[in-house]
Design a protein around this motif. Structure first.
Motif, PDB file in Angstrom:
ATOM      1  N   ILE A 132      66.509  65.874  51.329  1.00 33.94           N
ATOM      2  CA  ILE A 132      65.313  65.825  50.856  1.00 33.94           C
ATOM      3  C   ILE A 132      64.611  64.660  50.475  1.00 33.94           C
ATOM      4  O   ILE A 132      63.611  64.522  50.776  1.00 33.94           O
ATOM      5  CB  ILE A 132      65.469  66.609  49.317  1.00 33.94           C
ATOM      6  CG1 ILE A 132      65.803  68.371  49.581  1.00 33.94           C
ATOM      7  CG2 ILE A 132      64.228  66.774  48.364  1.00 33.94           C
ATOM      8  CD1 ILE A 132      66.155  68.957  48.328  1.00 33.94           C
ATOM      9  N   CYS A 133      65.381  63.613  50.296  1.00 32.68           N
ATOM     10  CA  CYS A 133      64.940  62.295  50.201  1.00 32.68           C
ATOM     11  C   CYS A 133      64.347  61.837  51.380  1.00 32.68           C
ATOM     12  O   CYS A 133      63.363  61.200  51.372  1.00 32.68           O
ATOM     13  CB  CYS A 133      65.993  61.257  49.946  1.00 32.68           C
ATOM     14  SG  CYS A 133      67.050  61.563  48.115  1.00 32.68           S
ATOM     15  N   ALA A 134      64.977  62.215  52.415  1.00 31.58           N
ATOM     16  CA  ALA A 134      64.347  61.548  53.783  1.00 31.58           C
ATOM     17  C   ALA A 134      63.278  62.590  54.186  1.00 31.58           C
ATOM     18  O   ALA A 134      62.280  62.117  54.708  1.00 31.58           O
ATOM     19  CB  ALA A 134      65.388  61.750  55.070  1.00 31.58           C
ATOM     20  N   ILE A 135      63.392  63.886  53.747  1.00 32.74           N
ATOM     21  CA  ILE A 135      62.053  64.648  54.080  1.00 32.74           C
ATOM     22  C   ILE A 135      60.815  64.039  53.483  1.00 32.74           C
ATOM     23  O   ILE A 135      59.658  63.957  53.942  1.00 32.74           O
ATOM     24  CB  ILE A 135      62.393  66.100  53.905  1.00 32.74           C
ATOM     25  CG1 ILE A 135      63.297  66.737  55.110  1.00 32.74           C
ATOM     26  CG2 ILE A 135      61.086  67.004  53.616  1.00 32.74           C
ATOM     27  CD1 ILE A 135      63.865  67.802  54.533  1.00 32.74           C
ATOM     28  N   VAL A 136      61.025  63.846  52.095  1.00 33.36           N
ATOM     29  CA  VAL A 136      59.892  63.190  51.370  1.00 33.36           C
ATOM     30  C   VAL A 136      59.365  62.005  51.883  1.00 33.36           C
ATOM     31  O   VAL A 136      58.194  61.823  52.140  1.00 33.36           O
ATOM     32  CB  VAL A 136      60.250  62.979  50.025  1.00 33.36           C
ATOM     33  CG1 VAL A 136      59.059  62.553  49.035  1.00 33.36           C
ATOM     34  CG2 VAL A 136      60.486  64.437  49.156  1.00 33.36           C
ATOM     35  N   TRP A 137      60.259  60.983  52.477  1.00 36.70           N
ATOM     36  CA  TRP A 137      59.785  59.593  53.045  1.00 36.70           C
ATOM     37  C   TRP A 137      59.080  60.035  54.375  1.00 36.70           C
ATOM     38  O   TRP A 137      57.909  59.642  54.555  1.00 36.70           O
ATOM     39  CB  TRP A 137      60.976  58.831  53.199  1.00 36.70           C
ATOM     40  CG  TRP A 137      60.703  57.911  53.992  1.00 36.70           C
ATOM     41  CD1 TRP A 137      59.818  56.725  54.273  1.00 36.70           C
ATOM     42  CD2 TRP A 137      61.853  57.177  54.884  1.00 36.70           C
ATOM     43  NE1 TRP A 137      59.913  56.081  54.990  1.00 36.70           N
ATOM     44  CE2 TRP A 137      61.162  55.992  55.483  1.00 36.70           C
ATOM     45  CE3 TRP A 137      63.126  57.669  55.557  1.00 36.70           C
ATOM     46  CZ2 TRP A 137      61.983  55.094  56.505  1.00 36.70           C
ATOM     47  CZ3 TRP A 137      63.869  56.591  56.268  1.00 36.70           C
ATOM     48  CH2 TRP A 137      63.184  55.522  56.686  1.00 36.70           C
ATOM     49  N   GLY A 138      59.647  60.964  55.074  1.00 38.61           N
ATOM     50  CA  GLY A 138      59.006  61.402  56.423  1.00 38.61           C
ATOM     51  C   GLY A 138      57.678  62.057  56.191  1.00 38.61           C
ATOM     52  O   GLY A 138      56.890  61.287  56.944  1.00 38.61           O
ATOM     53  N   SER A 139      57.652  62.653  55.214  1.00 38.83           N
ATOM     54  CA  SER A 139      56.114  63.528  54.972  1.00 38.83           C
ATOM     55  C   SER A 139      55.188  62.397  54.556  1.00 38.83           C
ATOM     56  O   SER A 139      53.991  62.266  54.962  1.00 38.83           O
ATOM     57  CB  SER A 139      56.338  64.513  54.100  1.00 38.83           C
ATOM     58  OG  SER A 139      56.743  64.190  52.883  1.00 38.83           O
ATOM     59  N   ALA A 140      55.631  61.234  53.889  1.00 41.34           N
ATOM     60  CA  ALA A 140      54.624  60.417  53.340  1.00 41.34           C
ATOM     61  C   ALA A 140      54.247  59.470  54.654  1.00 41.34           C
ATOM     62  O   ALA A 140      53.089  58.889  54.461  1.00 41.34           O
ATOM     63  CB  ALA A 140      55.317  59.528  52.373  1.00 41.34           C
ATOM     64  N   ALA A 141      55.297  59.221  55.470  1.00 37.68           N
ATOM     65  CA  ALA A 141      54.898  58.354  56.714  1.00 37.68           C
ATOM     66  C   ALA A 141      53.681  59.026  57.621  1.00 37.68           C
ATOM     67  O   ALA A 141      53.115  58.468  58.117  1.00 37.68           O
ATOM     68  CB  ALA A 141      56.137  58.032  57.402  1.00 37.68           C
ATOM     69  N   VAL A 142      54.055  60.461  57.539  1.00 40.41           N
ATOM     70  CA  VAL A 142      53.182  61.236  58.510  1.00 40.41           C
ATOM     71  C   VAL A 142      51.835  61.285  57.995  1.00 40.41           C
ATOM     72  O   VAL A 142      50.838  61.261  58.572  1.00 40.41           O
ATOM     73  CB  VAL A 142      53.737  62.715  58.751  1.00 40.41           C
ATOM     74  CG1 VAL A 142      52.712  63.756  58.908  1.00 40.41           C
ATOM     75  CG2 VAL A 142      54.972  62.908  59.537  1.00 40.41           C
ATOM     76  N   ARG A 143      51.842  61.582  56.578  1.00 39.14           N
ATOM     77  CA  ARG A 143      50.667  61.343  55.869  1.00 39.14           C
ATOM     78  C   ARG A 143      49.494  60.046  56.274  1.00 39.14           C
ATOM     79  O   ARG A 143      48.648  60.378  56.170  1.00 39.14           O
ATOM     80  CB  ARG A 143      50.500  61.493  54.242  1.00 39.14           C
ATOM     81  CG  ARG A 143      49.597  61.267  53.509  1.00 39.14           C
ATOM     82  CD  ARG A 143      49.907  61.294  52.075  1.00 39.14           C
ATOM     83  NE  ARG A 143      48.737  61.099  50.913  1.00 39.14           N
ATOM     84  CZ  ARG A 143      48.242  60.084  50.663  1.00 39.14           C
ATOM     85  NH1 ARG A 143      48.792  58.998  50.826  1.00 39.14           N
ATOM     86  NH2 ARG A 143      47.304  60.258  50.047  1.00 39.14           N
TER      87      ARG A 143
END
Length: 271
Positions: free
Chosen positions: A54-65
């Motif tokens: 989940i930590c990684a997913i939140v980080w990844g979605s922020a980078a996508v954003r």
């Protein structure tokens, strides 16, 4: 072009460097903590690996954003799938040769791959996005940690022989690819537009990450090294809290909120 992608950077209440620390450090720490807790205290602690995901997913979605705000609205799904594609390659390589250092090797390998792809996108394809190299590096790293974290939650370990037998050979790697990929790409797609805000988008990432955690818990029911109940229950709790927060953000940002979705009575009467 995305509706919210005006060709510039996205407004950030939380700086990206803090999100990088949250995703990278949080993901790796949770993965290793899950592994050692399972070894010494039993399979009930396999759920910690999913928290790392989940930590990684939140980080990844922020980078996508961040990168999608430069006008890649229709390219967001491609970015999410690319992240997990790079992640699968890096994960198999890192876990196969790394042993106890496997997650770190996989993580570093993924970021190298992401950097190369970002450079090719900008310098060969000519996309001309200033943060492309950094964003692709982050997205690849986040995708890899999501894969390793969910695999650890499913099996109780990240050792390659177990992951190969119980995750890759069984086809569960496809499930990870789908749920983690969607969790990374979907938050910005769900919120893009002129009124897109970071907190609302990231709350969606937590919610989608929780769904991935629940799916990992269901799969872990057939593994002797992991425990399904804690992963599912904690995943449901995270989903409820994050979805409730997401709804609060929607109500906050909406121009008007219609409770039923039905036509107002005055319009019905006029007809």
């Amino acid at each position: 072009m995305s509706a919210g992608g005006s060709g510039g950077g996205a407004a950030e209440a939380i700086p990206q460097n803090k999100l990088i620390a949250f995703g990278a450090a949080g993901g790796l720490i949770a993965i290793y903590l899950s592994y050692f807790m399972v070894q010494f205290a039993g399979p009930a602690f396999s759920f910690i690996g999913a928290l790392g995901a989940i930590c990684a997913i939140v980080w990844g979605s922020a980078a996508v954003r961040r990168v999608a705000n430069y006008g890649l609205g229709t390219g967001v799904p491609s970015i999410g799938m690319l992240a997990l594609g790079m992640g699968v390659v890096a994960t198999i390589f890192g876990l196969a040769i790394g042993g106890i250092t496997g997650p770190v090797v996989a993580f570093v390998t993924a970021m190298v791959i992401g950097l190369v792809i970002g450079a090719l996108a900008n310098r060969i394809i000519g996309m001309g996005i200033p943060i492309m190299e950094q964003s692709m590096t982050e997205i690849a790293g986040a995708g890899t940690l999501a894969i390793v974290g969910l695999s650890t939650a499913m099996t109780g370990t990240f050792m390659f022989d177990v992951v190969l037998t119980e995750v890759i050979a069984t086809g569960y790697i496809a499930l990870i690819f789908i749920v983690a990929g969607i969790a990374i790409l979907h938050p910005f797609n769900a919120n893009l537009g002129p009124d897109e805000k970071q907190d609302r988008t990231l709350s969606t990432a937590f919610e989608k990450g929780a769904i991935a955690m629940i799916m990992a818990g269901i799969v872990s029911a057939v593994s002797t090294g992991a425990s399904a109940a804690p992963t599912i229950v904690i995943g449901l709790a995270i989903w409820y809290v994050s979805f409730s927060q997401y709804r609060n953000y929607i109500v906050r940002d909406a121009y008007d909120v219609a409770g039923t979705g039905l036509l107002p009575k005055d319009e019905e009467e006029s007809e």
